[in-house]
Every structure is written in C-alpha cells, then in structure tokens.
Enzyme design. Structure first.
Site, PDB file in Angstrom:
ATOM      1  N   ASP A 182       0.904  -1.144   0.000  1.00 30.11           N
ATOM      2  CA  ASP A 182       0.000   0.000   0.000  1.00 30.11           C
ATOM      3  C   ASP A 182       0.942   1.193   0.000  1.00 30.11           C
ATOM      4  O   ASP A 182       1.545   1.517   1.026  1.00 30.11           O
ATOM      5  CB  ASP A 182      -0.865   0.004   1.271  1.00 30.11           C
ATOM      6  CG  ASP A 182      -1.795   1.207   1.305  1.00 30.11           C
ATOM      7  OD1 ASP A 182      -1.427   2.249   0.732  1.00 30.11           O
ATOM      8  OD2 ASP A 182      -2.877   1.129   1.904  1.00 30.11           O
ATOM      9  N   HIS A 183       1.118   1.836  -1.158  1.00 33.42           N
ATOM     10  CA  HIS A 183       2.237   2.784  -1.263  1.00 33.42           C
ATOM     11  C   HIS A 183       2.086   3.977  -0.313  1.00 33.42           C
ATOM     12  O   HIS A 183       3.057   4.635   0.013  1.00 33.42           O
ATOM     13  CB  HIS A 183       2.446   3.242  -2.713  1.00 33.42           C
ATOM     14  CG  HIS A 183       1.502   4.306  -3.182  1.00 33.42           C
ATOM     15  ND1 HIS A 183       0.233   4.052  -3.602  1.00 33.42           N
ATOM     16  CD2 HIS A 183       1.654   5.643  -3.283  1.00 33.42           C
ATOM     17  CE1 HIS A 183      -0.355   5.189  -3.950  1.00 33.42           C
ATOM     18  NE2 HIS A 183       0.480   6.168  -3.774  1.00 33.42           N
ATOM     19  N   HIS A 245      -5.677   2.933   1.211  1.00 32.79           N
ATOM     20  CA  HIS A 245      -4.969   4.131   1.691  1.00 32.79           C
ATOM     21  C   HIS A 245      -5.694   4.832   2.845  1.00 32.79           C
ATOM     22  O   HIS A 245      -5.108   5.128   3.872  1.00 32.79           O
ATOM     23  CB  HIS A 245      -4.767   5.137   0.560  1.00 32.79           C
ATOM     24  CG  HIS A 245      -4.161   4.560  -0.680  1.00 32.79           C
ATOM     25  ND1 HIS A 245      -3.259   3.527  -0.645  1.00 32.79           N
ATOM     26  CD2 HIS A 245      -4.312   4.856  -1.989  1.00 32.79           C
ATOM     27  CE1 HIS A 245      -2.891   3.218  -1.878  1.00 32.79           C
ATOM     28  NE2 HIS A 245      -3.524   4.014  -2.715  1.00 32.79           N
TER      29      HIS A 245
HETATM   30  C1  BG6 Z   1      -3.333   4.691  -6.247  1.00 32.86           C
HETATM   31  C2  BG6 Z   1      -4.685   4.709  -6.897  1.00 32.86           C
HETATM   32  O1  BG6 Z   1      -3.236   3.616  -5.364  1.00 32.86           O
HETATM   33  O2  BG6 Z   1      -3.126   5.905  -5.543  1.00 32.86           O
HETATM   34  C3  BG6 Z   1      -4.816   5.900  -7.813  1.00 32.86           C
HETATM   35  O3  BG6 Z   1      -4.869   3.516  -7.633  1.00 32.86           O
HETATM   36  C4  BG6 Z   1      -4.486   7.175  -7.085  1.00 32.86           C
HETATM   37  O4  BG6 Z   1      -6.118   5.972  -8.382  1.00 32.86           O
HETATM   38  C5  BG6 Z   1      -3.150   7.059  -6.370  1.00 32.86           C
HETATM   39  O5  BG6 Z   1      -4.426   8.221  -8.041  1.00 32.86           O
HETATM   40  C6  BG6 Z   1      -2.886   8.247  -5.487  1.00 32.86           C
HETATM   41  O6  BG6 Z   1      -1.589   8.152  -4.985  1.00 32.86           O
HETATM   42  P1  BG6 Z   1      -0.710   9.451  -4.728  1.00 32.86           P
HETATM   43  O7  BG6 Z   1       0.574   8.911  -4.200  1.00 32.86           O
HETATM   44  O8  BG6 Z   1      -0.572  10.142  -6.040  1.00 32.86           O
HETATM   45  O9  BG6 Z   1      -1.474  10.263  -3.732  1.00 32.86           O
END
Ligand code: BG6
Length: 508
Positions: A182-183, A245
């Site tokens: 989960d980045h 997230h």
């Molecule tokens: C991803 C989603 O996990 O996170 C995307 O699949 C989203 O739809 C993105 O745009 C948002 O990540 P960040 O790091 O740009 O806030």
C-alpha cells in the site's frame, strides 16, 4: 524502517515489467536508490512481460521512465549504462512453466553470498493467481526467508476474493515472505504520524474522545482517471482508495501506542482498529456512505471531461469516483468520535490531509463570538507538514481573538527531499522488513469493514450520476452526510494557510 542499511545481494524479478507501474514507479525508485548507493552489491533485475522486447528496447523504455519519474533532474549516460547493465528482459506468457524452471538458476554464480530473490507482481490482478500457481509448482519458496513476493493492489475486489488470493499465496509462501504494497505507507509524512504521535509526550493525553470532537481524512485528486479507465471501471473509489490508503491512515491515527517498532507489533495495533470499527449494516449504508461521480467541469482553470467521457469508461457507467463515509470506532479511546473519510478524483484541489478537530473550550470569557476550536492538520500532499490551529490575541487595545496557525513543512525544516514512497518500500523489501506492508488479516479485515457498502451499492445502482462537476469538492450528498451531525467538511488547512500567505497553494 530498520536502521541497518546493509543488504544481501539481490535479484529482482518484475512480472508485468513492460507496464506503466514498472516504468513510472518501480524502476525510477530503484534508480534513485542506485544513485544514493543504497542498492545491494551486486543486484540484478529481470523484467518479465508478454510484450516481445529486446533487452535494449526494454532498457530504453525504462530510461525514458527514469528521465520522467525519478527524483533525478537528468539521467547521466555513464551512470545509466552502469545501472542498465544489471537489467535483462524476458518476453513470456505467464503460464509458461519452462520459464519458471529456468528463472531461479545460476544468476548468482560468482557472487560471494547467496542472493535474496524478490518477485514483484506488477501485472494486472487477473494474472496474480496464474503466476502464484506457476511459482508454486517449482516448490522452491516455502520457508526461504530470502525469497520474497511483492504484490501490488488491488488485492482482491472484496473479502471473498482477497481470502482466495491469500490462500493461494499461503500454499506457496509463508506469510513472512509476502509483501502486500500500500504505497501510502511508504510516504514520509504517513510514517511521520507514528513519530509525531509516539515521540512527543504532549499528544497522548489528549488524543482521545475527551478532547477530540471528530476526525476528518480527505484525499482529493484533481486528476480524473485518464488512461486507467479500464481498471477503474471495475474498481471505483471505494476499492481504489478507501479499502487501502484511507483506512490505513485512519488506523495510524486511531491505533494504540505500540510497545516496539517491530513489524508485527505495529500491524497488530493497526488491525485492532479495523476490528473495532462499528459495522455498518446494509440498512445503514445510505446514512453512513455517499458515492459520487464527476461530470464535466473546470479544474485548475482547464475544462475537464466527465468521467463517462474518459477512454474505456462505459457511457452510462455507475462507477463511483468519489466516496465519503462516516465510521465509528467502538473502543474506550474513540467511543462516540466520528471519523469522516472522503476521497475523489476530479476535485477542486490535490490534497491529502488528516484533521483532528478538538472540542471547543468549555467556557470562554472573551466575547460572545464563537471561537474556532483547535485543529491539528497532518498534511501529506501536496506539501508535507503539520499545522496546529490555535487562538491568539490580535495586537490592539481591545481583546480580540484571532486564529493563528503554528505550522511547519518538511521542505522548510529538513531542506532535503523526502525519498519517494516506492524507494522506501523497495528498500524495506530488500532488507526483509515487512512493517510497512499489509498482512493477510489486515487486508481481509479492511474488506470486511466495507462489505455491506460494496454489496448495497452493487445491488442498488446510483441513478443520479454524474452528481458533481469536476472541480468541486464532491456531491451535495457528502455535505449532507456531515451536516446531519451539525458539522461541515473543513477546508484543507494547507490551502487555507497558503491562501492567507497570499501566494496560493500548489495546484498541480
Ligand atoms: C493509487 C490509486 O493507489 O493511488 C490511484 O490507484 C491514485 O487511483 C493514487 O491516483 C494516489 O496516490 P498518490 O501517491 O498520487 O497520492
């Protein structure tokens, strides 16, 4: 998150290597680690995908990605060539068992130590089961701490499919070998929530129902779905953002203090929060959750097409691009404190922010005017920082109270850029630290929390889409969700603060 930076020699296998994720995130992050001299010595990357490419075509493609998405302003030829000499490509179908037999042989001949092997599944999710099944046939993984598998989201599309995927993985790997990404958990400010809460003695006594009125978590994006319509049509904002997230952010805010920074200690404390979330029954879904979809509108001064006009999106699509939900956490700390979560695409600004709204002062002697309660904003995007809203006397001959922000941003304080989320996460996989990754029970519990909403929304399609114009803060129903409790969505502190400074906020 380990302190020790020494890493065993490593081979990274990227399945789905010709795709977007490898080009935009994985390889740029590995390149950034290489520039910082943090990659293992030696390392090797094997890209696998169905597209036929030569090694050189593949490297060229990756170099373009690095030029665009790494933290380096320029890709130096000499450094790139050194980096690229560690990369090769295999064009293959994922069900070709011959490939799997040869994959794990002999790369490390001549290396001084046994290599760690990282299998990174960056393919479309439909391929996960096939790849894991093939890996299972080679029967070389179980119990080998140095073999790790990394899986990108979406991890299933509901509780049942996540359980199925977990049990397929469990046939081949031990849980300790599985790294579910989960980045958001790799983001610097998200990790800082733990430091902020548990390395400062002043918060803990007031971090509870006695002092906090409610919590809001907003993750809004200006972008629409762009080229990802094919994926997004089957996901929607609930699966794409809330299940992972936003629920993880909520866990970090609501968890009990951990006794150590051991991976499982943190994960246990977080999963306790998910267990304590009050179930939303099917009957309550429309009272607790709101969905939206953007129509055409104006974002940052530009005309933007409606979701239904994006490529690979159905003309009458019922997929939600916005979600707002209210949760309660049934435990001693949070009883009666609502957590309002909202996320959407095609919104007015790009902001990720957690706000803890404190209770109003019980009595104030200054004037009849209502004084804004204290608010703590943890800012994740676009600028990483912390803002505490307090009240102060405005200079002058009368007692006039005015809100004042105490504020810091990471770039002002630390003066060096934060590592990207993927850098942090990849380094942790290579070091064998699963603390920032999702455990099987966490993923399943997160799906379980959303089950009734997923079911009811599927059974009763929304007929009023689109219900907000791109460039707005979501549909009117989201305002009603919070207004029914006598509250309103807080304007993101980052925007308010920047507007007051007069130079506008980052609207990228
Ligand atoms: C991803 C989603 O996990 O996170 C995307 O699949 C989203 O739809 C993105 O745009 C948002 O990540 P960040 O790091 O740009 O806030």
């Amino acid at each position: 998150m380990l302190d020790d930076l020494s890493i065993d020699p490593t081979v990274i296998y990227i399945f789905g290597a010709s795709g977007d994720l490898a080009q935009r995130k994985i390889i740029p992050a590995i390149y950034d680690l290489f520039i910082k001299d943090l990659m293992p010595k030696p390392f090797f990357i094997i890209g696998l995908a169905r597209t036929p490419l030569t090694d050189d075509d593949f490297r060229q493609q990756l170099r373009r990605g690095v030029g665009q998405f790494s933290q380096q302003s320029k890709v130096d030829d000499e450094i790139w060539n050194k980096f690229a000499s560690n990369i090769k490509y295999i064009g293959t179908e994922y069900n070709d068992s011959n490939i799997y037999r040869s994959l794990f042989a002999d790369i490390e001949q001549g290396w001084r130590a046994t290599a760690s092997r990282i299998l990174y599944l960056a393919t479309p999710p439909e391929m996960f089961a096939t790849i894991v099944g093939q890996l299972g046939q080679s029967n070389v993984f179980r119990g080998k701490e140095k073999y790790r598998i990394v899986i990108e989201k979406p991890f299933g599309r509901d509780l049942k499919s996540a359980q199925k995927l977990n049990s397929a993985l469990a046939k081949v790997f031990d849980e300790s070998q599985i790294y579910r990404i989960d980045h958001y958990l790799g983001k610097e400010t998200v990790q800082n929530i733990l430091a902020f809460r548990f390395a400062n003695a002043m918060w803990e006594p007031i971090w509870n129902r006695s002092f906090i009125d409610h919590v809001q978590i907003t993750v809004s994006e200006q972008v629409g779905v762009g080229r990802r319509g094919g994926y997004y049509e089957h996901a929607g904002a609930l699966r794409d953002m809330i299940q992972n997230h936003l629920l993880q952010l909520m866990c970090l805010v609501a968890m009990e203090p951990p006794t150590s920074f051991q991976a499982d200690e943190i994960r246990n404390k977080k999963v306790d929060v998910l267990h304590a979330i009050r179930p939303i029954s099917r009957d309550e879904v429309f009272k607790f959750a709101v969905r939206g979809q953007y129509g055409s509108g104006i974002v940052a001064g530009e005309n933007v097409a409606a979701y239904r006009e994006e490529p690979n999106v159905a003309e009458h699509s019922g997929t939600e691009t916005f979600v707002a939900i209210k949760f309660y956490i049934d435990n001693w700390r949070w009883q009666g404190v609502p957590f309002y979560l909202r996320t959407g695409k095609g919104m007015e600004a790009r902001v990720s922010e957690i706000s803890l709204q404190f209770r109003p002062v019980p009595h104030h002697p200054f004037s009849k005017r209502v004084i804004e309660p204290n608010r703590l904003a943890i800012q994740i995007e676009p600028k990483e920082g912390i803002m505490l809203l307090t009240q102060a006397k405005e200079p002058g001959l009368v007692m006039k109270i005015k809100p004042v922000e105490m504020h810091y941003t990471y770039d002002e304080v630390f003066q060096y850029s934060s590592p990207g989320a993927y850098e942090t996460l990849l380094l942790d996989v290579m070091r064998g630290d699963p603390g920032l990754f999702m455990r099987a029970d966490q993923v399943e519990m997160a799906w379980s929390v959303l089950s009734s909403i997923l079911e009811v929304w599927q059974d009763i399609p929304e007929v009023g889409f689109p219900n907000y114009a791109a460039g707005e803060w979501g549909p009117q129903e989201a305002e009603r969700l919070i207004a029914q409790d006598g509250r309103s969505w807080l304007f993101p502190a980052c925007l308010e603060f920047e507007n007051k400074k007069g130079d506008g906020c980052d609207y990228n």
